[in-house]
Scaffold this active site. Structure first.
Site, PDB file in Angstrom:
ATOM      1  N   HIS A  86       0.849  -1.185   0.000  1.00 27.46           N
ATOM      2  CA  HIS A  86       0.000   0.000   0.000  1.00 27.46           C
ATOM      3  C   HIS A  86       0.881   1.229   0.000  1.00 27.46           C
ATOM      4  CE1 HIS A  86      -3.172   2.804   1.149  1.00 27.46           C
ATOM      5  NE2 HIS A  86      -4.022   1.878   0.784  1.00 27.46           N
ATOM      6  N   ASP A 139      -7.926  -5.438  -0.019  1.00 30.23           N
ATOM      7  CA  ASP A 139      -8.348  -6.281  -1.141  1.00 30.23           C
ATOM      8  C   ASP A 139      -7.944  -7.742  -0.989  1.00 30.23           C
ATOM      9  OD1 ASP A 139      -7.562  -3.387  -2.879  1.00 30.23           O
ATOM     10  OD2 ASP A 139      -9.581  -4.224  -2.735  1.00 30.23           O
TER      11      ASP A 139
HETATM   12  C1  SDX Z   1      -6.246   0.073  -2.844  1.00 31.60           C
HETATM   13  O1  SDX Z   1      -4.430   4.608  -2.082  1.00 31.60           O
HETATM   14  C2  SDX Z   1      -5.365   3.977  -1.418  1.00 31.60           C
HETATM   15  O2  SDX Z   1      -5.724   4.332  -0.327  1.00 31.60           O
HETATM   16  C3  SDX Z   1      -5.958   2.798  -2.174  1.00 31.60           C
HETATM   17  C4  SDX Z   1      -6.964   1.955  -1.362  1.00 31.60           C
HETATM   18  C5  SDX Z   1      -8.247   2.722  -1.087  1.00 31.60           C
HETATM   19  O3  SDX Z   1      -8.976   2.352  -0.166  1.00 31.60           O
HETATM   20  O4  SDX Z   1      -8.567   3.633  -1.905  1.00 31.60           O
HETATM   21  O5  SDX Z   1      -6.396   1.532  -0.146  1.00 31.60           O
HETATM   22  C6  SDX Z   1      -7.394   0.716  -2.156  1.00 31.60           C
HETATM   23  O6  SDX Z   1      -6.011   0.406  -3.985  1.00 31.60           O
HETATM   24  C7  SDX Z   1      -5.377  -0.893  -2.091  1.00 31.60           C
HETATM   25  C8  SDX Z   1      -4.135  -1.378  -2.926  1.00 31.60           C
HETATM   26  C9  SDX Z   1      -4.631  -2.493  -3.866  1.00 31.60           C
HETATM   27  N1  SDX Z   1      -3.590  -2.817  -4.840  1.00 31.60           N
HETATM   28  C10 SDX Z   1      -2.945  -4.021  -4.763  1.00 31.60           C
HETATM   29  O7  SDX Z   1      -3.084  -4.835  -3.858  1.00 31.60           O
HETATM   30  C11 SDX Z   1      -2.012  -4.278  -5.933  1.00 31.60           C
HETATM   31  C12 SDX Z   1      -0.682  -4.837  -5.428  1.00 31.60           C
HETATM   32  N2  SDX Z   1       0.006  -3.747  -4.701  1.00 31.60           N
HETATM   33  C13 SDX Z   1       0.971  -2.974  -5.436  1.00 31.60           C
HETATM   34  O8  SDX Z   1       0.655  -2.769  -6.774  1.00 31.60           O
HETATM   35  C14 SDX Z   1       1.444  -1.749  -4.656  1.00 31.60           C
HETATM   36  O9  SDX Z   1       1.709  -2.149  -3.375  1.00 31.60           O
HETATM   37  C15 SDX Z   1       0.540  -0.521  -4.600  1.00 31.60           C
HETATM   38  C16 SDX Z   1       0.126  -0.048  -5.949  1.00 31.60           C
HETATM   39  C17 SDX Z   1      -0.661  -0.788  -3.786  1.00 31.60           C
HETATM   40  C18 SDX Z   1       1.359   0.591  -3.926  1.00 31.60           C
HETATM   41  O10 SDX Z   1       2.378   0.910  -4.798  1.00 31.60           O
HETATM   42  P1  SDX Z   1       3.441   2.067  -4.442  1.00 31.60           P
HETATM   43  O11 SDX Z   1       3.083   2.807  -3.222  1.00 31.60           O
HETATM   44  O12 SDX Z   1       3.681   2.847  -5.671  1.00 31.60           O
HETATM   45  O13 SDX Z   1       4.683   1.245  -4.006  1.00 31.60           O
HETATM   46  P2  SDX Z   1       5.773   0.809  -4.996  1.00 31.60           P
HETATM   47  O14 SDX Z   1       5.138   0.246  -6.226  1.00 31.60           O
HETATM   48  O15 SDX Z   1       6.750   1.924  -5.110  1.00 31.60           O
HETATM   49  O16 SDX Z   1       6.394  -0.426  -4.197  1.00 31.60           O
HETATM   50  C19 SDX Z   1       7.428  -0.216  -3.282  1.00 31.60           C
HETATM   51  C20 SDX Z   1       8.308  -1.451  -3.454  1.00 31.60           C
HETATM   52  C21 SDX Z   1       8.663  -1.729  -4.917  1.00 31.60           C
HETATM   53  O17 SDX Z   1       9.917  -2.399  -4.898  1.00 31.60           O
HETATM   54  P3  SDX Z   1      11.244  -1.477  -5.276  1.00 31.60           P
HETATM   55  O18 SDX Z   1      10.972  -0.859  -6.630  1.00 31.60           O
HETATM   56  O19 SDX Z   1      11.327  -0.438  -4.160  1.00 31.60           O
HETATM   57  O20 SDX Z   1      12.382  -2.474  -5.278  1.00 31.60           O
HETATM   58  O21 SDX Z   1       7.551  -2.608  -3.018  1.00 31.60           O
HETATM   59  C22 SDX Z   1       7.376  -3.494  -4.114  1.00 31.60           C
HETATM   60  C23 SDX Z   1       7.626  -2.706  -5.385  1.00 31.60           C
HETATM   61  O22 SDX Z   1       8.119  -3.575  -6.412  1.00 31.60           O
HETATM   62  N3  SDX Z   1       5.974  -3.923  -4.050  1.00 31.60           N
HETATM   63  C24 SDX Z   1       5.575  -5.186  -4.227  1.00 31.60           C
HETATM   64  C25 SDX Z   1       4.191  -5.148  -4.033  1.00 31.60           C
HETATM   65  N4  SDX Z   1       3.788  -3.898  -3.759  1.00 31.60           N
HETATM   66  C26 SDX Z   1       4.907  -3.141  -3.782  1.00 31.60           C
HETATM   67  N5  SDX Z   1       6.251  -6.306  -4.539  1.00 31.60           N
HETATM   68  C27 SDX Z   1       5.487  -7.439  -4.627  1.00 31.60           C
HETATM   69  N6  SDX Z   1       4.148  -7.494  -4.447  1.00 31.60           N
HETATM   70  C28 SDX Z   1       3.472  -6.367  -4.147  1.00 31.60           C
HETATM   71  N7  SDX Z   1       2.128  -6.416  -3.967  1.00 31.60           N
END
Ligand code: SDX
Length: 430
Positions: free
Chosen positions: A306, A364
């Site tokens: 998140h 989720d």
């Molecule tokens: C919702 O914003 C909100 O409040 C949203 C929400 C709401 O109520 O409105 O809470 C609802 O959208 C919840 C999130 C649902 N999405 C998912 O579950 C999809 C999987 N999660 C990821 O796509 C990700 O965690 C996000 C999109 C939720 C957050 O992405 P960020 O904040 O841009 O974080 P990031 O992509 O920069 O990740 C940081 C690091 C990265 O690694 P590095 O590049 O630093 O090496 O963490 C890794 C990412 O690769 N990472 C993951 C991961 N999520 C982040 N690696 C593996 N699996 C994951 N799920």
């Protein structure tokens, strides 16, 4: 940076920037005059460090895993209240008295029917259209049916449009589901509460009486509370930006529905369930966790991580408890998907990568298992998220419209494209 201001030295220019504290949470450095004073922009793609607005609706502490709606902890609202009470709180800032609650419930209930020509509007869709595609279209189409509540400068019309959307979007959601399974639309019943009405519109058939299961209705109502608002997430920011141009409320909420659909946002509940189904059995968990950790693999653990929560999403805890409640009520003793989800959570939360990046289950992760058990197809999961989030979008849109300092949102950019060059005729080109 002292209490009231911070000093920035950029391009040999020194500027004083005001620092504004919130009631709780991080203060902000006001950079609204930065370009005028320095000729420079700030750069923050994804808005990881940018407050786009001032708000009094929802507060999240990502490190502590805290979520407050108008100051009330989500755990207490989910435990003691119902979804329409949460709607009132988000819209008006206070919990309703008994009389206010009765009036609000009455007004919402009596806006649940949609213009009957909406039925013909639906006939244009293919039966296999994704329900979210139907929701984007039909929510936007509300502005074609309700011209008398599109003038955003009129507080009465803003209120009427708000009530219409809170009340009618569940009806449209149920219609999208019925249309996708070839069953007739079911009209709302005014004697039922908000969520029981929605369940009946989804699962009743003309051939027999439908009896709402109160345990399932209470569980879904609680799920709606959990999804109602969440500060300046992507879809809420979309609604605010669309609303800043003066677009009508129905069009703004339709834009929010479109943004929520993405798998990185509200579409994650559908993607998370598909991921659990693809993993299938606990012995395949290490394979998928390694894929999620592999920089060269686009796969991510859906329902994990998140932007704000760097601790357990408080909603996920309540969601997990609700999942067990629903499965028990339905007599589902060992749901293989739940087994995989619990094993996956335990495996990931012991893994260095997830611990170091502070990736925890979000709302989720468990919601799909619950909604599937209730009888909703995967394609309806994000529709249910949109149904609940509509009140949050409206409350944030209302706050923006009523903010006297509100102006159209217009971000700038760091331009790294071609410098000026003259046109070449086709004969002059290489
Ligand atoms: C919702 O914003 C909100 O409040 C949203 C929400 C709401 O109520 O409105 O809470 C609802 O959208 C919840 C999130 C649902 N999405 C998912 O579950 C999809 C999987 N999660 C990821 O796509 C990700 O965690 C996000 C999109 C939720 C957050 O992405 P960020 O904040 O841009 O974080 P990031 O992509 O920069 O990740 C940081 C690091 C990265 O690694 P590095 O590049 O630093 O090496 O963490 C890794 C990412 O690769 N990472 C993951 C991961 N999520 C982040 N690696 C593996 N699996 C994951 N799920």
């Amino acid at each position: 940076m002292n209490g009231a201001s911070s000093t920035l030295i950029a391009d040999n220019k020194q500027v004083e920037l005001a620092v504004r504290p919130g009631t709780i949470g991080p203060s902000v450095v006001d950079i609204s005059k930065l370009y005028a004073q320095t000729g420079m922009f700030t750069y923050d793609p994804g808005f990881t460090s940018t407050a786009a607005c001032e708000s009094q609706i929802t507060y999240i502490d990502g490190d502590e895993g805290i979520l407050l709606y108008r100051g009330y902890p989500i755990e207490q609202l989910a435990e003691h209240g119902d979804f329409l009470e949460t709607c009132y709180l988000l819209l008006y800032g206070e919990l309703p008295t008994a009389a206010q609650k009765a009036d609000f419930d009455y007004r919402v209930t009596r806006h649940t029917m949609v213009h009957d020509q909406m039925n013909r509007f639906f006939q244009g869709f293919r039966r296999d259209a994704h329900p979210m595609a139907i929701m984007v279209a039909s929510v936007g189409a509300l502005s074609a049916f309700y011209h008398d509540s599109t003038d955003i400068s009129d507080p009465h019309q803003r209120m009427v449009a708000s009530m219409r959307m809170i009340a009618k979007i569940p009806t449209l959601a149920a219609m999208a589901y019925k249309y996708s399974i070839g069953q007739p639309f079911v009209y709302p019943q005014n004697h039922l509460d908000f969520t029981s009405n929605f369940l009946r519109m989804c699962f009743a058939v003309p051939a027999e009486e439908y009896k709402v299961n109160p345990v399932l209705s209470r569980a879904l109502d609680r799920i709606f509370i959990l999804h109602a608002d969440h500060e300046q997430n992507a879809s809420t920011s979309t609604v605010r930006l669309a609303g800043s141009s003066g677009a009508n409320p129905f069009a703004c909420i339709a834009a929010g529905v479109a943004c929520l659909w993405g798998p990185a946002h509200g579409g994650a509940n559908e993607a998370a369930l598909k991921m659990l189904e693809e993993i299938g059995t606990p012995d395949r968990i290490p394979l998928y966790v390694n894929k999620a950790k592999d920089k060269n693999d686009a796969f991510r653990l859906m329902g994990f991580g998140h932007r704000v929560y760097k601790n357990y999403d408080p909603r996920a805890r309540i969601m997990q408890k609700t999942t067990h409640e629903v499965l028990n009520e339905l007599g589902i003793k060992d749901d293989p998907l739940l087994d995989v989800a619990i094993e996956l959570e335990q495996f990931a939360l012991k893994d260095e990568y997830f611990l170091e990046k502070k990736l925890y289950p979000n709302i989720d992760f468990y919601s799909g298992i619950t909604l599937k058990a209730m009888g909703f197809p995967t394609s309806m999961f994000t529709v249910l998220f949109a149904l609940a989030r509509t009140v949050g979008w409206i409350a944030q849109w209302k706050e923006m419209i009523e903010d006297p300092s509100q102006k159209i949102g217009r971000p700038r950019q760091l331009y790294t494209g071609a410098t000026r060059r003259d046109y070449l005729t086709i004969a002059q080109r290489a």
